[in-house]
Structure formats: structure tokens, C-alpha cells
Design an enzyme around this catalytic site. Structure first.
Site, PDB file in Angstrom:
ATOM      1  CE  LYS A   1       8.792   1.718   8.613  1.00 59.48           C
ATOM      2  NZ  LYS A   1       8.825   2.893   9.518  1.00 59.48           N
TER       3      LYS A   1
ATOM      4  CG  ASP B   1       8.775  12.295   8.515  1.00 56.40           C
ATOM      5  OD1 ASP B   1       8.717  13.497   8.188  1.00 56.40           O
ATOM      6  OD2 ASP B   1       8.436  11.363   7.761  1.00 56.40           O
TER       7      ASP B   1
ATOM      8  CD  GLN C   1       8.776   0.780  -2.708  1.00 57.15           C
ATOM      9  OE1 GLN C   1       8.191  -0.297  -2.708  1.00 57.15           O
ATOM     10  NE2 GLN C   1      10.036   0.902  -2.352  1.00 57.15           N
ATOM     11  N   GLY C   2       8.160   3.677   0.219  1.00 58.87           N
ATOM     12  CA  GLY C   2       8.986   4.814   0.567  1.00 58.87           C
ATOM     13  C   GLY C   2      10.447   4.545   0.266  1.00 58.87           C
ATOM     14  CB  ALA C   3      13.418   6.737   0.515  1.00 62.68           C
ATOM     15  CD  GLU C   4      16.058   4.570   4.492  1.00 60.92           C
ATOM     16  OE1 GLU C   4      16.385   3.492   5.027  1.00 60.92           O
ATOM     17  OE2 GLU C   4      16.830   5.203   3.754  1.00 60.92           O
TER      18      GLU C   4
ATOM     19  CB  ILE D   1      -0.980   0.027   1.192  1.00 62.29           C
ATOM     20  CG1 ILE D   1      -0.226  -0.052   2.524  1.00 62.29           C
ATOM     21  CG2 ILE D   1      -2.001  -1.088   1.067  1.00 62.29           C
ATOM     22  CD1 ILE D   1      -1.130   0.095   3.739  1.00 62.29           C
TER      23      ILE D   1
END
Length: 293
Positions: free
Chosen positions: A69, A184, A31-34, A29
Site C-alpha cells: 500500500k 470505513d 487506485q484510490g483517492a489516498e 490492482i
């Protein structure tokens, strides 16, 4: 979706360890950099038939499912270094999440962690982000109360949006009181859990509870400046996503923050005042940076 299948979004990306992807039906659901965020309707290790009446079933709404995650390997790093960093960051995030949940702070319920694989299982918060909710409220208020003149929409923002932002500030205060900074803190990383209830007369009372998510950059810190930076990041998020009313939104969050920090304990008054002073200093540095470019 059949067990073991992944969303089409995952094609072309580094996917989960096969032991996980083959055992559960998962949907990518985010997609991030990390990290990659997956949704599963199945508990990671308790069959659905055995969940009836358990804490996991109680704390997770039917159909909401669970979040997985996953920190995939970074091919540009040496494999040994990458494995060490993944293990450390995953374990650190899991520990912070578990600590905050036990302390009664509104965060997703921690379920399980596999630090070597870079996996954290947690409760799925099935609700809008604070950013989306405010956008929705602003639109509805302007459309429904525009005929009441300038005071109509302004009063409705006070009536509808202010109580929730006070609660948001209160929740952040509890986080900081435990010497934890988020790293963040944005309006996208605060979700709203639906806590609506039906009164005895049959009327449904709508209520939203702010839930802070994504502690991938979180850390323990006793420094007032680190907490001030957290607040400044959130302030900038309001300015960028809700520019027209950002000033009053930030004011309400900070009112809730000051009121909730330490719940009136004398020792907390000095701490929160110092954080507010540091916030002014951080703002000044931010303005100077903007002027210089």
C-alpha cells in the site's frame, strides 16, 4: 512480468519510489483517492528461496503474494506538510494493523512499513469481498431453490449466509473491544479467506473466514458513538448493495456483534448495550438528514 515492470494501470499516475519499482515485479490492482494498492509475488526483503517453512510462507498461500500500500505525494499540499501527514498516517495505520494482528483479530499479516515513503507491506488475502460473496450466494440460492416456494430461499439464506455474518459481527466486536474503530467499515473492506479442509473420509468441508482490511481511516477511540458510527456505515453499505435482504443481514451481523463483544464478560455487557443505544441515535440522525436532504 519482468522485475521492475508495472501494470499499464499505473501509467499516468504517481508511481512508486524507483528503489521499490525497479527491484520487484508489481501490479497496480487498485487506485484510490489516498493510496495505491500493488500486488507482488515476491517478499519485500526475503528471497523466495529462503521462505520455505517460515511464518511468512505459512501465512500466505502459494501464489497469493503480498500487498504493498502506497500513499503517493499530494501535489496540492506543501511538500513539508505532505511529508509529515504521510508519515503520520502511514505509521498510525501500520501500528493499528500490527496491534490487531498480534491480538488475534482476523486482519492481514503486517510485514513491514516505511512511513517516510508512505509504504506498508502486508499479506495478500486471496478471496472475494463480502459484497461479492453475498451476491454470488443470493443468485445461486434463488436459482437452485426457487421451486421450493418462498420458504426455500429464505431457509437457505439462514443456513448459508447467516453463519458467516455472525462471524463478521463477532470479528467487528473483537475490534471494538480493543477500542479500535475502522472508519470505513463496508462490505468491500471485509474479505473472505478460504479455510476449506478435507475430512478423513475425503469430503471437502468449505469454510470462509472474514478478514477486515484497509485501516487507513482507523483510530483508537473509547467513545461508544464512534463504534456505533462504524456499525451504521456497515449497515448503510448493506442497504445500498443488498437492498432486498439488508434488514436480516444487518440483524445477523449485530447478533454476532453483541454475542462476541467481550466474550460474555460482565464489564462488556454495559459497553455493548451503550453502543447499541448510540447506534439507534445515529440511525435517527441519519434519517433526519435524509428527510432534510
Amino acid at each position: 512480468m519482468e522485475a521492475g515492470s508495472l501494470s499499464a494501470m499505473s501509467l499516468g499516475h504517481v508511481t512508486l519510489p524507483s528503489a521499490i519499482s525497479e527491484a520487484l515485479a508489481l501490479t497496480l490492482i487498485s487506485q484510490g483517492a489516498e493510496a495505491q494498492i500493488y500486488l507482488s509475488l515476491e517478499h519485500p526483503f526475503i528471497p523466495s528461496a529462503h521462505l520455505a517453512g517460515t511464518i511468512s510462507e505459512t501465512n500466505t498461500k502459494p501464489g497469493a503474494g503480498y500487498i504493498l500500500k502506497y500513499r503517493p505525494p499530494k501535489r496540492y499540499r506543501h511538500s513539508a506538510l505532505d511529508a509529515q501527514l504521510t508519515k503520520h498516517r502511514t505509521l498510525s495505520e501500520a501500528r493499528i494493523l500490527y496491534k490487531l494482528f498480534l491480538a488475534g483479530i482476523s486482519v492481514p499479516q503486517f510485514i513491514a512499513v516505511d512511513p517516510r515513503q508512505g509504504l506498508i507491506w502486508m499479506e495478500n488475502i486471496d478471496g472475494q469481498s463480502l459484497k461479492e460473496w453475498i451476491w454470488t450466494q443470493e443468485t445461486e440460492i434463488e436459482e437452485r431453490y426457487d421451486d421450493a416456494g418462498e420458504e426455500g430461499p429464505a431457509q437457505k439464506r439462514v443456513d448459508i449466509i447467516r453463519p458467516l455474518l455472525l462471524a463478521v459481527g463477532n470479528e467487528i466486536a473483537k475490534l471494538h473491544f480493543l477500542e479500535t474503530v475502522h472508519g470505513d467499515l463496508t462490505t468491500s473492506n471485509i474479505l473472505l479467506r478460504d479455510c476449506s479442509r478435507v475430512r478423513a473420509d475425503g469430503v471437502t468441508v468449505s469454510n470462509k473466514e472474514p478478514v477486515i482490511i484497509d485501516f487507513g481511516l482507523a483510530q483508537q477511540s473509547t467513545l461508544p458513538e464512534d463504534k456505533a458510527v462504524d456499525l451504521y456505515v456497515l449497515e448503510r453499505a448493506f442497504i445500498s448493495t443488498h437492498p432486498i435482504h439488508s434488514e436480516e443481514y444487518v440483524k445477523w451481523v449485530l447478533q454476532g456483534y453483541v454475542a462476541g463483544f467481550g466474550r460474555g464478560k460482565k464489564s462488556a455487557v454495559f459497553r455493548v448495550n451503550e453502543i447499541m443505544r448510540k447506534l439507534d441515535a445515529v440511525r435517527l440522525r441519519g434519517r433526519k438528514r435524509s428527510m432534510v436532504g
